[in-house]
Design a protein around this motif. Structure first.
Motif, PDB file in Angstrom:
ATOM      1  N   LEU A 189     101.157  51.474 118.303  1.00  0.00           N
ATOM      2  CA  LEU A 189     101.018  52.594 119.234  1.00  0.00           C
ATOM      3  C   LEU A 189     100.118  53.680 118.651  1.00  0.00           C
ATOM      4  CD1 LEU A 189     101.872  53.660 121.984  1.00  0.00           C
ATOM      5  CD2 LEU A 189     103.962  54.536 120.928  1.00  0.00           C
ATOM      6  N   ASN A 190     100.325  54.015 117.366  1.00  0.00           N
ATOM      7  CA  ASN A 190      99.463  55.006 116.721  1.00  0.00           C
ATOM      8  C   ASN A 190      98.014  54.521 116.654  1.00  0.00           C
ATOM      9  OD1 ASN A 190     101.590  56.710 116.370  1.00  0.00           O
ATOM     10  ND2 ASN A 190     101.815  56.348 114.178  1.00  0.00           N
ATOM     11  N   SER A 191      97.818  53.240 116.367  1.00  0.00           N
ATOM     12  CA  SER A 191      96.464  52.674 116.328  1.00  0.00           C
ATOM     13  C   SER A 191      95.808  52.762 117.696  1.00  0.00           C
ATOM     14  CB  SER A 191      96.501  51.218 115.859  1.00  0.00           C
ATOM     15  OG  SER A 191      96.965  51.149 114.535  1.00  0.00           O
ATOM     16  N   PHE A 192      96.611  52.544 118.744  1.00  0.00           N
ATOM     17  CA  PHE A 192      96.085  52.688 120.096  1.00  0.00           C
ATOM     18  C   PHE A 192      95.585  54.109 120.335  1.00  0.00           C
ATOM     19  CE2 PHE A 192      96.872  54.211 124.419  1.00  0.00           C
ATOM     20  CZ  PHE A 192      95.946  53.437 125.112  1.00  0.00           C
ATOM     21  N   TRP A 193      96.395  55.113 119.930  1.00  0.00           N
ATOM     22  CA  TRP A 193      95.967  56.503 120.118  1.00  0.00           C
ATOM     23  C   TRP A 193      94.653  56.771 119.389  1.00  0.00           C
ATOM     24  CZ3 TRP A 193      98.487  57.550 124.076  1.00  0.00           C
ATOM     25  CH2 TRP A 193      99.861  57.433 124.194  1.00  0.00           C
ATOM     26  N   VAL A 194      94.548  56.312 118.141  1.00  0.00           N
ATOM     27  CA  VAL A 194      93.320  56.531 117.361  1.00  0.00           C
ATOM     28  C   VAL A 194      92.147  55.817 118.031  1.00  0.00           C
ATOM     29  CG1 VAL A 194      92.183  56.104 115.141  1.00  0.00           C
ATOM     30  CG2 VAL A 194      94.543  56.907 115.186  1.00  0.00           C
ATOM     31  N   TRP A 195      92.343  54.560 118.407  1.00  0.00           N
ATOM     32  CA  TRP A 195      91.274  53.784 119.035  1.00  0.00           C
ATOM     33  C   TRP A 195      90.827  54.442 120.340  1.00  0.00           C
ATOM     34  CZ3 TRP A 195      91.635  51.217 123.809  1.00  0.00           C
ATOM     35  CH2 TRP A 195      90.528  50.433 124.150  1.00  0.00           C
ATOM     36  N   MET A 196      91.795  54.805 121.186  1.00  0.00           N
ATOM     37  CA  MET A 196      91.460  55.372 122.491  1.00  0.00           C
ATOM     38  C   MET A 196      90.797  56.740 122.364  1.00  0.00           C
ATOM     39  SD  MET A 196      91.286  55.262 125.751  1.00  0.00           S
ATOM     40  CE  MET A 196      92.281  53.895 126.275  1.00  0.00           C
ATOM     41  N   ILE A 197      91.412  57.626 121.605  1.00  0.00           N
ATOM     42  CA  ILE A 197      90.927  59.011 121.561  1.00  0.00           C
ATOM     43  C   ILE A 197      89.659  59.147 120.732  1.00  0.00           C
ATOM     44  CG2 ILE A 197      91.514  61.352 120.788  1.00  0.00           C
ATOM     45  CD1 ILE A 197      94.459  60.634 121.609  1.00  0.00           C
ATOM     46  N   VAL A 198      89.613  58.513 119.561  1.00  0.00           N
ATOM     47  CA  VAL A 198      88.440  58.633 118.698  1.00  0.00           C
ATOM     48  C   VAL A 198      87.387  57.592 119.061  1.00  0.00           C
ATOM     49  CG1 VAL A 198      87.602  58.565 116.307  1.00  0.00           C
ATOM     50  CG2 VAL A 198      89.819  59.596 116.811  1.00  0.00           C
ATOM     51  N   GLY A 199      87.809  56.328 119.122  1.00  0.00           N
ATOM     52  CA  GLY A 199      86.871  55.230 119.329  1.00  0.00           C
ATOM     53  C   GLY A 199      86.280  55.172 120.722  1.00  0.00           C
ATOM     54  N   ARG A 200      87.095  55.279 121.755  1.00  0.00           N
ATOM     55  CA  ARG A 200      86.619  55.131 123.132  1.00  0.00           C
ATOM     56  C   ARG A 200      86.182  56.434 123.777  1.00  0.00           C
ATOM     57  NH1 ARG A 200      84.818  50.643 124.573  1.00  0.00           N
ATOM     58  NH2 ARG A 200      85.449  50.961 126.705  1.00  0.00           N
ATOM     59  N   LEU A 201      86.961  57.499 123.535  1.00  0.00           N
ATOM     60  CA  LEU A 201      86.645  58.768 124.190  1.00  0.00           C
ATOM     61  C   LEU A 201      85.765  59.677 123.344  1.00  0.00           C
ATOM     62  CD1 LEU A 201      90.155  59.505 125.773  1.00  0.00           C
ATOM     63  CD2 LEU A 201      88.146  58.465 126.873  1.00  0.00           C
ATOM     64  N   GLY A 202      85.551  59.308 122.072  1.00  0.00           N
ATOM     65  CA  GLY A 202      84.695  60.104 121.195  1.00  0.00           C
ATOM     66  C   GLY A 202      85.301  61.426 120.762  1.00  0.00           C
ATOM     67  N   GLY A 203      86.626  61.519 120.791  1.00  0.00           N
ATOM     68  CA  GLY A 203      87.298  62.756 120.398  1.00  0.00           C
ATOM     69  C   GLY A 203      87.302  62.952 118.890  1.00  0.00           C
ATOM     70  N   ASP A 204      87.656  64.130 118.477  1.00  0.00           N
ATOM     71  CA  ASP A 204      87.768  64.482 117.063  1.00  0.00           C
ATOM     72  C   ASP A 204      88.882  63.674 116.413  1.00  0.00           C
ATOM     73  OD1 ASP A 204      89.119  66.422 114.883  1.00  0.00           O
ATOM     74  OD2 ASP A 204      86.956  66.821 115.019  1.00  0.00           O
ATOM     75  N   VAL A 205      88.728  63.373 115.124  1.00  0.00           N
ATOM     76  CA  VAL A 205      89.737  62.571 114.423  1.00  0.00           C
ATOM     77  C   VAL A 205      91.104  63.257 114.368  1.00  0.00           C
ATOM     78  CG1 VAL A 205      88.095  61.254 113.040  1.00  0.00           C
ATOM     79  CG2 VAL A 205      89.022  63.379 112.128  1.00  0.00           C
ATOM     80  N   ALA A 206      91.180  64.543 114.596  1.00  0.00           N
ATOM     81  CA  ALA A 206      92.460  65.252 114.575  1.00  0.00           C
ATOM     82  C   ALA A 206      93.230  65.099 115.894  1.00  0.00           C
ATOM     83  CB  ALA A 206      92.253  66.722 114.271  1.00  0.00           C
ATOM     84  N   LEU A 207      92.565  64.780 116.990  1.00  0.00           N
ATOM     85  CA  LEU A 207      93.225  64.734 118.301  1.00  0.00           C
ATOM     86  C   LEU A 207      94.331  63.684 118.424  1.00  0.00           C
ATOM     87  CD1 LEU A 207      90.268  65.422 120.747  1.00  0.00           C
ATOM     88  CD2 LEU A 207      92.149  66.942 120.111  1.00  0.00           C
ATOM     89  N   PRO A 208      94.216  62.496 117.815  1.00  0.00           N
ATOM     90  CA  PRO A 208      95.318  61.527 117.954  1.00  0.00           C
ATOM     91  C   PRO A 208      96.634  61.994 117.335  1.00  0.00           C
ATOM     92  CG  PRO A 208      93.340  60.431 117.155  1.00  0.00           C
ATOM     93  CD  PRO A 208      93.064  61.906 117.144  1.00  0.00           C
ATOM     94  N   ILE A 209      96.576  63.007 116.498  1.00  0.00           N
ATOM     95  CA  ILE A 209      97.807  63.503 115.871  1.00  0.00           C
ATOM     96  C   ILE A 209      98.788  64.012 116.933  1.00  0.00           C
ATOM     97  CG2 ILE A 209      98.746  65.271 114.317  1.00  0.00           C
ATOM     98  CD1 ILE A 209      96.181  64.885 112.612  1.00  0.00           C
TER      99      ILE A 209
END
Length: 139
Positions: A98-118
């Motif tokens: 689930l955490n990997s999904f958040w990182v992948w979706m927010i950082v990898g797919r949406l281009g968000g900052d690495v802090a946003l999945p927190i």
């Protein structure tokens, strides 16, 4: 008021005490995970999913000690700790996914900052983990 869990009834006070303990220990583990993840992903520029895995492993090791000895203390069959540990690892692997999904979706797919999945890692994943650990791992 009681909550039905299969054939047994659980007093709300027991769940409330465990929930408070879980919030405290989970908060500590979330901070540990978040610091390790962010330090690796931001200043050290480690790939975010690798940083996520290392943060997860740190929280997993500390989490077993905290949750088995304090959060869910006195719950479950002490003679079957190996079963509880296997379930704990399985629940945490689901949390890692689930955490990997958040990182992948927010950082990898949406281009968000690495802090946003927190944010979802600190809110959504712990709710899932508490319920799974309460009723399956240590139940």
């Amino acid at each position: 008021m009681v909550i039905s869990c299969g054939a047994r009834l659980i007093p709300n006070t027991e769940i409330r005490v465990q929930a408070v303990r879980y919030i405290v220990s989970g908060g500590i583990l979330t901070v540990l995970y978040s610091v390790v993840y962010w330090m690796l992903a931001a200043p050290l520029r480690t790939p975010p999913l690798v940083a996520n895995m290392i943060g997860f492993l740190c929280a997993l090791i500390c989490g077993w000690a905290l949750h088995s000895r304090w959060t869910f203390r006195g719950q479950g069959d002490r003679a079957k700790r190996h079963v509880a540990y296997g379930r704990f690892v399985a629940v945490n692997l689901a949390g890692f996914g689930l955490n990997s999904f958040w990182v992948w979706m927010i950082v990898g797919r949406l281009g968000g900052d690495v802090a946003l999945p927190i944010l979802p890692i600190a809110i959504v994943t712990p709710a899932f983990m508490f319920l799974a650990n309460r009723f399956w791992t240590f139940g």
